[in-house]
Design an enzyme around this catalytic site. Structure first.
Site, PDB file in Angstrom:
ATOM      1  N   GLU A  48       1.008  -1.285   0.190  1.00 26.81           N
ATOM      2  CA  GLU A  48       0.203   0.014   0.037  1.00 26.81           C
ATOM      3  C   GLU A  48       0.681   1.344  -0.117  1.00 26.81           C
ATOM      4  OE1 GLU A  48      -3.782   1.997   2.467  1.00 26.81           O
ATOM      5  OE2 GLU A  48      -2.849   0.163   3.140  1.00 26.81           O
ATOM      6  N   ASN A 195     -12.805  -1.019  -0.896  1.00 25.60           N
ATOM      7  CA  ASN A 195     -11.924  -1.669   0.439  1.00 25.60           C
ATOM      8  C   ASN A 195     -12.517  -1.209   1.437  1.00 25.60           C
ATOM      9  OD1 ASN A 195      -9.589  -2.614   1.955  1.00 25.60           O
ATOM     10  ND2 ASN A 195      -9.647  -0.310   2.238  1.00 25.60           N
ATOM     11  N   GLU A 196     -12.878  -1.927   2.407  1.00 30.64           N
ATOM     12  CA  GLU A 196     -13.426  -1.869   3.721  1.00 30.64           C
ATOM     13  C   GLU A 196     -14.345  -0.818   3.768  1.00 30.64           C
ATOM     14  OE1 GLU A 196     -10.515  -0.767   6.917  1.00 30.64           O
ATOM     15  OE2 GLU A 196      -9.794  -2.851   6.736  1.00 30.64           O
ATOM     16  N   TYR A 262      -6.906  -8.583  12.140  1.00 28.66           N
ATOM     17  CA  TYR A 262      -5.693  -8.130  12.536  1.00 28.66           C
ATOM     18  C   TYR A 262      -5.492  -8.722  13.740  1.00 28.66           C
ATOM     19  CZ  TYR A 262      -4.352  -5.121   8.521  1.00 28.66           C
ATOM     20  OH  TYR A 262      -4.238  -4.537   7.381  1.00 28.66           O
ATOM     21  N   GLU A 319      -6.393  -8.770   3.948  1.00 30.96           N
ATOM     22  CA  GLU A 319      -5.768  -8.085   4.918  1.00 30.96           C
ATOM     23  C   GLU A 319      -5.914  -8.884   6.172  1.00 30.96           C
ATOM     24  OE1 GLU A 319      -6.291  -3.960   5.721  1.00 30.96           O
ATOM     25  OE2 GLU A 319      -6.845  -3.406   3.432  1.00 30.96           O
ATOM     26  N   GLN A 368       2.292  -5.961   5.867  1.00 31.16           N
ATOM     27  CA  GLN A 368       2.250  -5.737   4.443  1.00 31.16           C
ATOM     28  C   GLN A 368       3.724  -6.209   3.969  1.00 31.16           C
ATOM     29  OE1 GLN A 368       1.599  -1.612   3.450  1.00 31.16           O
ATOM     30  NE2 GLN A 368      -0.801  -1.725   4.287  1.00 31.16           N
TER      31      GLN A 368
END
Length: 516
Positions: A48, A195-196, A262, A319, A368
């Site tokens: 990103e 995204n999201e 996460y 992610e 990432q």
């Protein structure tokens, strides 16, 4: 003897010291019932426009004194090629929903400079755009996953970007691509619509997003041979409403639904926990929290199974990874954190979970690739170090496109601290594309080694050979002063006189072996 090898040797000797009163853990692998293929894209990466994740970390520009190819650092690209990166997701993340693709084409010196409002408020030069990204994936031999802008973009903007990248016609956009240096269409493996959407991508409801998705997807036209798989932006953590609604509403217009999770040691976003110098209570809380990936996948899969029992749609965990408090003295918006043995164990535990759900989980992207969150590589100007997570990916390369095999564990004790407990051993097995049987083992206990007896019905096991990743300290990590403080060491074990083979797994270790 090299001090690293000496330390690992000592740990392995401890593991084989016969100090256990209990029977060994029994691992049974059923080779007669092969499961789904573990898609290579399960080992995908994420890059990103965030901090030094791209600029400085891997992109230095073609005029840089740092050795590079088309602006991309040779050392970083070489290291990533060594772990056979199959797929790269770009340009975000939250950044994707503020990214306008036309800002990143044409002469770099004429591209507009914007402000990266999501990550640090720094200038975004747009030096890395569509053509530069495809240069990177070509150098890596990887596939491209492009994330479209739904938040501040439009159906027209995404439609035109897909045409620019994939059209083999003589249209104005296709000719613009040719003028900018690319004659043939780019090969886009995946294209995501936003995204999201539940958060930074627009704070939408699943139903509202599904309506927007239907509109956008209608206009994402590409020649059949160049058409990417289209991905819908899904939910996170325990929110299965997104997978439920989207698999019902979009099952004829999407190839899959994304999901984000996460791992945070404390479970609290305001104070997440440190990446190093942590105590054992945060070692186990981190591993316990990352193991929740199993239930998250189960719940989302169950929701999708109601509307897609044939499992035509993929669940794409695009992610995932550890998220700690940023390192002191760094820009909070750059999300720079150290990477330790704990992170390698987290990665391996997730790999084993993904393998077990290979029928539905067909792509994931760790967050990432370089310098951000659970990175493979950390850089400082011309210096580069490989992280323990990098080595976990390297060890698991044989599982790319391998055929998953059912495994069962008996007599697997719990590892516990206080009121938190988790299984001590995690395991996975697969038949590699080379025909070999591969086994992965993780010992979550940082204090005790474990014996694992290997049982493959109908097959005599003579030996196993591979590598082990472990260290004396829970937070062992590489630094620019000590770049090889932790790395894998050779590992092997042979059957005893009774014909049985027991693998001695050191404490806090990841092992991947081929069975002979």
């Amino acid at each position: 003897m090299n001090p690293i090898k000496r330390g690992v040797f000592a740990l392995c000797m401890l593991a084989s010291g016969g100090v256990f009163a209990a029977d060994p853990v029994s691992l049974t692998i059923d080779t007669a019932k092969p499961g789904a293929i573990i898609n290579k894209d399960v080992y995908g990466q994420f890059a990103e426009h965030l901090g030094t994740g791209i600029y400085e970390g891997i992109w230095v520009g073609p005029k840089s004194k740092t050795p590079n190819t088309k602006g991309w650092r040779n050392d970083v690209v070489g290291a990533l090629k060594d772990i056979k990166v199959p797929l790269v997701r770009w340009p975000g993340g939250c950044f994707a929903d503020e990214y306008h693709w036309r800002d990143g084409i044409g002469p770099r010196e004429k591209r507009p400079v914007k402000v990266n409002t999501n990550w640090g408020g720094v200038d975004e030069s747009n030096a890395v755009g569509t053509h530069e990204f495809f240069d990177l994936v070509d150098l890596l031999g990887a596939d491209a996953y492009v994330n479209g802008n739904l938040g501040t973009g439009s159906a027209q903007e995404m439609s035109e970007w897909v045409e620019y990248m994939t059209s083999d016609s003589k249209s104005t956009l296709a000719n613009m691509r040719r003028k900018n240096g690319r004659d043939k269409p780019f090969k886009v493996a995946y294209f995501a619509v936003g995204n999201e959407a539940w958060g930074c991508g627009g704070n939408m409801s699943p139903q509202y997003y599904s309506d927007l998705y239907k509109q956008v997807e209608t206009f994402l036209r590409a020649p059949k041979q160049y058409r990417p798989k289209i991905i819908a932006s899904g939910g996170n953590d325990n929110d299965v409403a997104w997978s439920d609604v989207l698999s019902k509403e979009l099952k004829k217009q999407t190839d899959g639904i994304s999901f984000h999770y996460y791992t945070i040691p404390t479970g609290k976003w305001d104070v997440k926990g440190a990446s190093t110098s942590f105590q054992e209570n945060e070692w186990i809380s981190t591993l316990s929290n990352t193991l929740r990936m199993e239930s998250h996948i189960q719940k989302n899969t169950a929701a999708m199974d109601k509307h897609d029992p044939e499992k035509k749609l993929g669940l794409f965990v695009d992610e995932w990874g550890t998220w700690y408090d940023v390192e002191k003295g760094t820009n909070p918006g750059f999300l720079f954190q150290q990477n330790t043995l704990r992170d390698a164990v987290v990665a391996a535990l997730n790999f084993n979970i993904f393998h077990a759900h290979a029928d539905r989980v067909r792509m994931t992207n760790i967050a990432q690739m370089v310098n951000v969150l659970q990175a493979m590589i950390l850089t400082d100007k011309d210096k580069m170090i490989l992280t323990p997570t990098y080595y976990a990916y390297q060890m698991y390369v044989p599982f790319q496109n391998a055929t998953s095999l059912p495994v069962s564990l008996q007599n697997n004790p719990d590892y516990s601290v206080g009121n938190v407990k988790i299984p001590e051993i995690s395991a996975s097995a697969a038949r590699g594309t080379d025909g070999k049987l591969y086994v992965a083992l993780v010992n979550t206990n940082p204090n005790q080694p474990a014996d694992v007896a290997l049982n493959i019905p109908g097959q005599a096991v003579k030996a196993v050979k591979g590598r082990v990743l472990t260290a004396a300290a829970m937070d062992a990590h590489n630094t620019f002063a000590a770049p090889q403080a932790i790395k894998p060491a050779p590992f092997s074990a042979a059957a005893g006189a009774d014909g049985k083979l027991t693998v001695k797994v050191p404490a806090k270790a990841v092992i991947v072996v081929a069975v002979e």
